[in-house]
Design an enzyme around this catalytic site. Structure first.
Site, PDB file in Angstrom:
ATOM      1  N   ASP A  52       0.826  -1.202   0.000  1.00  0.00           N
ATOM      2  CA  ASP A  52       0.000   0.000   0.000  1.00  0.00           C
ATOM      3  C   ASP A  52       0.863   1.255   0.000  1.00  0.00           C
ATOM      4  O   ASP A  52       2.071   1.200   0.189  1.00  0.00           O
ATOM      5  CB  ASP A  52      -0.904   0.009   1.241  1.00  0.00           C
ATOM      6  CG  ASP A  52      -1.962  -1.083   1.207  1.00  0.00           C
ATOM      7  OD1 ASP A  52      -2.374  -1.468   0.096  1.00  0.00           O
ATOM      8  OD2 ASP A  52      -2.367  -1.530   2.289  1.00  0.00           O
ATOM      9  N   TYR A 110       6.764 -10.329   7.352  1.00  0.00           N
ATOM     10  CA  TYR A 110       6.378  -8.943   7.588  1.00  0.00           C
ATOM     11  C   TYR A 110       6.966  -8.508   8.925  1.00  0.00           C
ATOM     12  O   TYR A 110       6.981  -9.272   9.877  1.00  0.00           O
ATOM     13  CB  TYR A 110       4.859  -8.796   7.612  1.00  0.00           C
ATOM     14  CG  TYR A 110       4.223  -9.194   6.314  1.00  0.00           C
ATOM     15  CD1 TYR A 110       4.027  -8.265   5.302  1.00  0.00           C
ATOM     16  CD2 TYR A 110       3.824 -10.502   6.075  1.00  0.00           C
ATOM     17  CE1 TYR A 110       3.462  -8.620   4.094  1.00  0.00           C
ATOM     18  CE2 TYR A 110       3.256 -10.875   4.868  1.00  0.00           C
ATOM     19  CZ  TYR A 110       3.076  -9.926   3.880  1.00  0.00           C
ATOM     20  OH  TYR A 110       2.524 -10.283   2.680  1.00  0.00           O
TER      21      TYR A 110
END
Length: 160
Positions: A52, A110
């Site tokens: 994003d 992540y």
């Protein structure tokens, strides 16, 4: 024509995500622009996934097909010479013709960073989420095990 696998790193602060968009600056768009300067005429670089707006990456995998007459190391250096300062190719190597960064991935990692400080630190704000009051370290340790292991995220994607 050879297929190449690259590992990209970028500071996402100046990008509207990783995937190419018509009217926004993106990681894929900047990477393809650098490839075109070297004579690449492909339609699209294949990315392992999307990020994003504002998201950073240290190991985003991508692939592209390209006829390059020199060593892979020279291609890596040529790309990095043409990429903006907030995007770099960390590694580049020839890959199998059918290699696909998304479908051949065996894991993803992540990393989320927290900063527990009462006063903001301008040098950390881009790369860590500042929270205050501080978190309960004992409760975090007790519950950290919930996040370890192998998880099935199939419900969050589309079938291949």
């Amino acid at each position: 024509m050879a297929r190449y696998q690259v590992i990209l790193a970028y500071d996402g602060s100046g990008f509207s995500g990783s995937q190419r968009q018509a009217n926004s600056r993106t990681v894929q768009g900047e990477f393809e622009k650098a490839l075109r300067k070297l004579g690449w005429s492909g339609k699209s670089v294949i990315m392992a996934g999307r990020t994003d707006t504002g998201v950073h990456a240290t190991g985003q995998v991508a692939a592209f097909d390209f006829e390059w007459a020199h060593a892979a190391e020279k291609l890596l250096k040529a790309l990095n010479a043409d990429l903006p300062s907030d995007l770099a190719v960390k590694s580049l190597r020839p890959a199998a013709a059918d290699f696909h960064p998304r479908f051949d991935a065996v894991s993803r990692k992540y990393c989320y960073k927290l900063s527990c400080e009462p006063i903001r630190d301008p040098l950390r704000e881009r790369y860590a989420w500042r929270i205050w009051p501080s978190l309960d370290g004992k409760a975090l340790k007790q519950n950290a095990g919930l996040f370890l292991g192998t998880h099935d995220f199939a419900a969050f994607g589309s079938p291949t």
